[in-house]
Design a protein around this motif. Structure first.
Motif, short mmCIF file in Angstrom:
data_model
loop_
_atom_site.label_atom_id
_atom_site.label_comp_id
_atom_site.label_asym_id
_atom_site.label_seq_id
_atom_site.Cartn_x
_atom_site.Cartn_y
_atom_site.Cartn_z
N TYR A 1 0.85 -1.18 0.00
CA TYR A 1 0.00 0.00 0.00
C TYR A 1 0.89 1.24 0.00
N ASP A 2 0.62 2.15 -0.93
CA ASP A 2 1.41 3.37 -1.07
C ASP A 2 2.89 3.00 -1.21
N THR B 1 0.63 -5.10 -6.73
CA THR B 1 1.68 -4.13 -7.06
C THR B 1 2.57 -4.67 -8.16
#
Length: 220
Positions: free
Chosen positions: A11-12, A55
């Motif tokens: 995440y991020d 990702t």
């Protein structure tokens, strides 16, 4: 049916929460997805459903590369999947019967053609006396069983279930597992996420996907 190749998720800009996942789910197979609390079982199920994007790495669903699919294609593939998540997603203004029958209504089927099937399934999961009740008056376990029945009524090609026996007593948990087994024998691939080792040990022949330390280990 499902294939992950070197899939990672972060995440991020944080560290990866799932790393180098490579495995496959064969048609008409049955497996438990397990691991400690917080290991990422629900996250992995959401990746399988394509409600999360990895990702990195490749996810293939029903032979289609997930990275190439548009919104309509993803929606079409999801119609082939039954899902039971812990938030249940029942509609409060519909009765238990109506919630379970909703996928059939959306398909345009006439009630006369499916009522007996819905009633039989509700009785099997122990909700025969609660068909007319609305979700706000159901217990957590009853909501869970209603969500399971709704996922099963379409006889999906793939079933993803997140802790489907978490709010029921052991005898009912075993009964629900037998129901999943029957669905599997009819041709559905089943993935059940659970941390209930005692329950899994009663079905020791079942394949296990074990999440731990951000990675997945497969035990055939």
């Amino acid at each position: 049916m499902v294939r992950f190749e070197n899939v990672g998720l972060r995440y991020d800009m944080g560290a990866e929460i799932l790393k180098d996942l490579s495995f496959s789910i064969a048609p008409e197979s049955f497996q438990f997805l397990t691991g400690p609390s917080g290991a990422g079982k629900t996250t992995l199920l959401r990746l399988m459903l394509l409600s999360l994007k990895p990702t990195r790495g490749l996810i293939t669903l029903f032979g289609r590369d997930a990275a190439t699919l548009d919104k309509d294609a993803v929606t079409g593939l999801r119609r082939r999947i039954g899902v039971v998540f812990q938030d249940f997603r029942l509609l409060d203004h519909l009765t238990t019967y109506e919630n379970v029958a909703l996928p059939l209504r959306v398909q345009g089927r006439e009630e006369a053609g499916y009522r007996a099937e819905v009633v039989e399934l509700l009785r099997w999961v122990g909700l025969g006396e609660r068909m007319g009740a609305h979700p706000p008056v159901l217990s957590g376990g009853e909501k869970q069983r209603a969500a399971i029945a709704r996922a099963l009524i379409m006889r999906p090609e793939l079933l993803l279930a997140d802790e489907p026996t978490g709010n029921v007593d052991p005898p009912l948990a075993r009964r629900l597992l037998r129901l999943f087994m029957e669905l599997h024998r009819s041709g559905t691939a089943v993935v059940i996420a659970t941390h209930d080792l005692a329950l899994m040990d009663q079905f020791s022949h079942i394949r296990r996907l074990v999440l731990g330390d951000r990675r997945l280990t497969v035990y055939e």
